[in-house]
Design a protein around this motif. Structure first.
Motif, PDB file in Angstrom:
ATOM      1  N   ILE A 299      -8.636 -11.732  26.642  1.00 60.74           N
ATOM      2  CA  ILE A 299      -9.532 -11.961  25.499  1.00 60.74           C
ATOM      3  C   ILE A 299     -10.987 -12.095  25.934  1.00 60.74           C
ATOM      4  O   ILE A 299     -11.888 -11.540  25.327  1.00 60.74           O
ATOM      5  N   ASN A 300     -11.196 -12.845  26.983  1.00 62.19           N
ATOM      6  CA  ASN A 300     -12.562 -13.256  27.297  1.00 62.19           C
ATOM      7  C   ASN A 300     -13.292 -12.357  28.289  1.00 62.19           C
ATOM      8  O   ASN A 300     -14.502 -12.497  28.458  1.00 62.19           O
ATOM      9  N   LEU A 301     -12.564 -11.473  28.902  1.00 62.43           N
ATOM     10  CA  LEU A 301     -13.231 -10.617  29.876  1.00 62.43           C
ATOM     11  C   LEU A 301     -14.225  -9.687  29.169  1.00 62.43           C
ATOM     12  O   LEU A 301     -13.938  -9.188  28.084  1.00 62.43           O
ATOM     13  N   PRO A 302     -15.361  -9.464  29.794  1.00 65.44           N
ATOM     14  CA  PRO A 302     -16.300  -8.475  29.244  1.00 65.44           C
ATOM     15  C   PRO A 302     -15.652  -7.098  29.187  1.00 65.44           C
ATOM     16  O   PRO A 302     -14.684  -6.833  29.901  1.00 65.44           O
ATOM     17  N   VAL A 303     -16.205  -6.263  28.362  1.00 63.89           N
ATOM     18  CA  VAL A 303     -15.577  -4.962  28.131  1.00 63.89           C
ATOM     19  C   VAL A 303     -15.381  -4.210  29.436  1.00 63.89           C
ATOM     20  O   VAL A 303     -14.296  -3.680  29.706  1.00 63.89           O
ATOM     21  N   ASP A 304     -16.426  -4.155  30.200  1.00 60.94           N
ATOM     22  CA  ASP A 304     -16.346  -3.380  31.440  1.00 60.94           C
ATOM     23  C   ASP A 304     -15.249  -3.928  32.346  1.00 60.94           C
ATOM     24  O   ASP A 304     -14.408  -3.169  32.845  1.00 60.94           O
ATOM     25  N   ASP A 305     -15.308  -5.235  32.523  1.00 62.76           N
ATOM     26  CA  ASP A 305     -14.307  -5.847  33.389  1.00 62.76           C
ATOM     27  C   ASP A 305     -12.911  -5.619  32.840  1.00 62.76           C
ATOM     28  O   ASP A 305     -11.960  -5.348  33.578  1.00 62.76           O
TER      29      ASP A 305
END
Length: 608
Positions: free
Chosen positions: A475-481
């Motif tokens: 849920i919390n990971l940035p899009v790229d990551d």
DNA sequence: AACTATTGTCATTGA
DNA sequence: CCTCAATGACAATAG
């Protein structure tokens, strides 16, 4: 005229405000919502109530704990014969768990309390004795057990419960009375006691009380109060040496010991004998798990959970106590052993079904992008029988019991054994949801429950599909990551779908929370704006009224000035002009003329 | 049992 | 066209 206008205008303002209010109301807002002070007060009130409630619960629990501790002591030692070994080990072993599991204690406390109640009713004098004794003992027991929480309260509480209501807070007293009033509990307790007496003939049966079915409670009480005093020191020394099995036995024996007996040795023997058949095992079981837990340090494993179904035959207290005592361990075990062992057929299934049932309806919606609705996913996973199923059970169990747990501490053992069984699972769930096992099982925020539930469900799904990262990450990971993570792990279609769903749901959940918060902030902002506008309006109104009075005063002054000037005017003959015939008028240039009124009338007449 | 509040979820919309 | 956040609407749940 002016005043009228002012009134009218203010009336218009009020109407406007009312219209606005009505609009707000139509939109679902209430005036209270906009009343900042009101809401603040409400908030304060709620907080206070919460605190009070917590205090009350705390008191109750502590009281129960105290009772339990006494009970333990009693069990360990006969009334007069201090049998210390079993009792002491329990407290020490239980200490860490005690904080966690109130339910168990509650259950015991109930029974004990009931006994106390009976005792108080039937034997006032003895009660007094017990009270004094218990008061003395309680502190000691506290010290021995090392339970910080218990220490302060028990001394006061236990005596109060026994005979001195003055010491008891009215709230606690009421709560206890309510608990005691439960007929089921009393019945159960009595039955247990009777069974115990019947099956096992106490050596001390000499006393008439023993044979009387009604007396057992009383005896139990007595023992509870008396034992601690004598037994405590001994217990201390012996605790560590006692093995769990021994301890258990001792516990079993402890119950019989309740009967007032002069022969300690006999009591002990009886106790061991009683282990197998005695219904009072519940008490021992309650304690025993703790000891085991301590020893094994969280290796309870599924056995504990599975044992539960078997328990029903035993004392009603047993299952509940076990769970309540060892929530953490069980949970951990569950987590660690993704337990294929636990089949859906487990007792938990029934409970589990309820949560699931709700989901299927949702599945109809078929929101899942890949044809996986949440419910579908859940069902698939649950049925798969993999590790997921175990969790599902655990979680499912948790849901319902959660509420019951705090609400029915005492009643549950007697009235609703199944629910009690579920309770422990609940405790397990909480830590799981936290993502760590370490979480204190006893922290049960209702608000938290829900979120946990949700998280747990997603987590459950993720686990069932063996998704290699945590829901939190998803849920919390940035899009790229996130994309990188996804590319790193080769996920199949269902996994991808689930991950995306989880991410979407999680994000949307946060978005919804933000949205609501913003909404509330907007409302608050509007509220403050409204307040400021009201203030401004009041200010303007007051200014207006002030101006009106000023104007009036100026008019009055002007009129008097006019009269004064006019009265000083004289014609050629020195006669004053008649106000009815002449008037003073000022030209635009500022010069003042004396104008005969006749002209005016003339003019007016002309006009006519 | 009805009502309200809270929370999560889904569908839609606009950036 | 896709992604994301915002938001309305609905449902489940608890109190």
């Amino acid at each position: 005229m002016m005043e009228m206008e002012a009134i009218q205008s203010s009336q218009q303002d009020m109407d406007l405000i009312d219209i606005l209010w009505n609009q707000d109301i139509d939109l679902g807002a209430r005036r209270e919502v906009f009343d900042y002070n009101h809401r603040q007060k409400e908030h304060e009130l709620q907080r206070q109530q919460k605190l009070e409630e917590e205090k009350r619960l705390h008191l109750l629990r502590e009281q129960e704990k105290a009772l339990l501790s006494q009970l333990q002591l009693d069990e360990e030692t006969g009334e007069y014969i201090p049998r210390t070994q079993p009792s002491i080990p329990l407290p020490s072993a239980v200490t860490p768990l005690e904080n966690v599991s109130f339910t168990e204690e509650t259950g015991d406390g109930m029974s004990l309390d009931e006994c106390l109640q009976l005792l108080a009713e039937t034997f006032p004098v003895e009660d007094a004795e017990n009270t004094s004794v218990s008061a003395v003992t309680a502190p000691v027991s506290m010290h021995v057990s090392g339970n910080i929480m218990m220490s302060p309260e028990p001394p006061a509480l236990s005596p109060a419960s026994l005979s001195s209501p003055q010491q008891m807070s009215s709230e606690v007293e009421q709560a206890w009375m309510e608990i005691l009033s439960l007929p089921e509990l009393q019945q159960c307790l009595n039955m247990q006691m009777e069974d115990t007496l019947e099956t096992t003939t106490y050596p001390l049966s000499n006393s008439p009380e023993v044979q009387n079915p009604n007396y057992p409670d009383h005896q139990l009480l007595q023992t509870a109060s008396f034992y601690p005093l004598t037994s405590l020191p001994e217990v201390k020394t012996n605790i560590l040496n006692v093995s769990p099995a021994e301890f258990m036995n001792a516990c079993d024996g402890s119950v019989p010991s309740v009967a007032p007996s002069d022969h300690l040795s006999q009591m002990k023997v009886d106790a061991t004998q009683l282990n197998g058949n005695f219904g009072a095992e519940g008490f021992c079981d309650i304690f025993y798990p703790n000891a085991v837990l301590e020893e094994s340090s969280g290796h309870h494993s599924l056995d504990g959970g599975e044992s539960i179904p078997d328990a029903p035959n035993k004392a009603t207290f047993t299952p509940m106590d076990l769970y309540s005592i060892s929530p953490e361990d069980e949970f951990e075990t569950g987590k660690n052993n993704v337990a294929p062992d636990i089949p859906d057929s487990d007792s938990g299934i029934s409970t589990y079904s309820s949560p699931n049932s709700s989901s299927p309806s949702k599945s109809v919606n078929g929101s899942g992008s890949y044809g996986f609705s949440d419910s579908d996913m859940e069902e698939m996973e649950y049925n798969s029988g993999s590790g997921g199923s175990f969790y599902s059970e655990m979680f499912s169990l948790n849901f319902q019991p959660d509420d019951l747990d705090p609400a029915l501490p005492g009643s549950s053992p007697a009235g609703e054994p199944q629910q009690l069984e579920e309770e422990p699972n609940q405790h397990k769930v909480d830590p799981a949801e936290d993502g760590g096992h370490s979480g204190a099982p006893f922290t049960k925020d209702k608000s938290k429950k829900r979120s946990d539930l949700r998280l747990s469900r997603d987590e459950l799904r993720a686990r069932s599909l063996k998704i290699p990262f945590t829901v939190d990450m998803i849920i919390n990971l940035p899009v790229d990551d996130f994309n990188e993570l996804m590319s790193k792990h080769q996920l199949n279609e269902p996994q991808l779908a689930l991950v995306r769903d989880i991410r979407r749901r999680g994000k949307n959940k946060v978005a919804a929370q933000n949205c609501r918060k913003r909404k509330m902030d907007n409302i608050v902002g509007l509220e403050t704006d409204l307040d400021s506008l009201k203030d401004e309006k009041d200010r303007l109104l007051s200014e207006k009224s002030k101006n009106m009075t000023d104007l009036k005063e100026m008019k009055r002054q002007l009129h008097s000035l006019y009269l004064e000037v006019f009265g000083k005017l004289r014609d050629e003959k020195g006669n004053s002009y008649s106000p009815s015939e002449y008037s003073l008028q000022q030209s635009t240039e500022g010069s003042v003329f004396l104008v005969p009124r006749i002209k005016k009338t003339f003019k007016s007449e002309d006009g006519h």
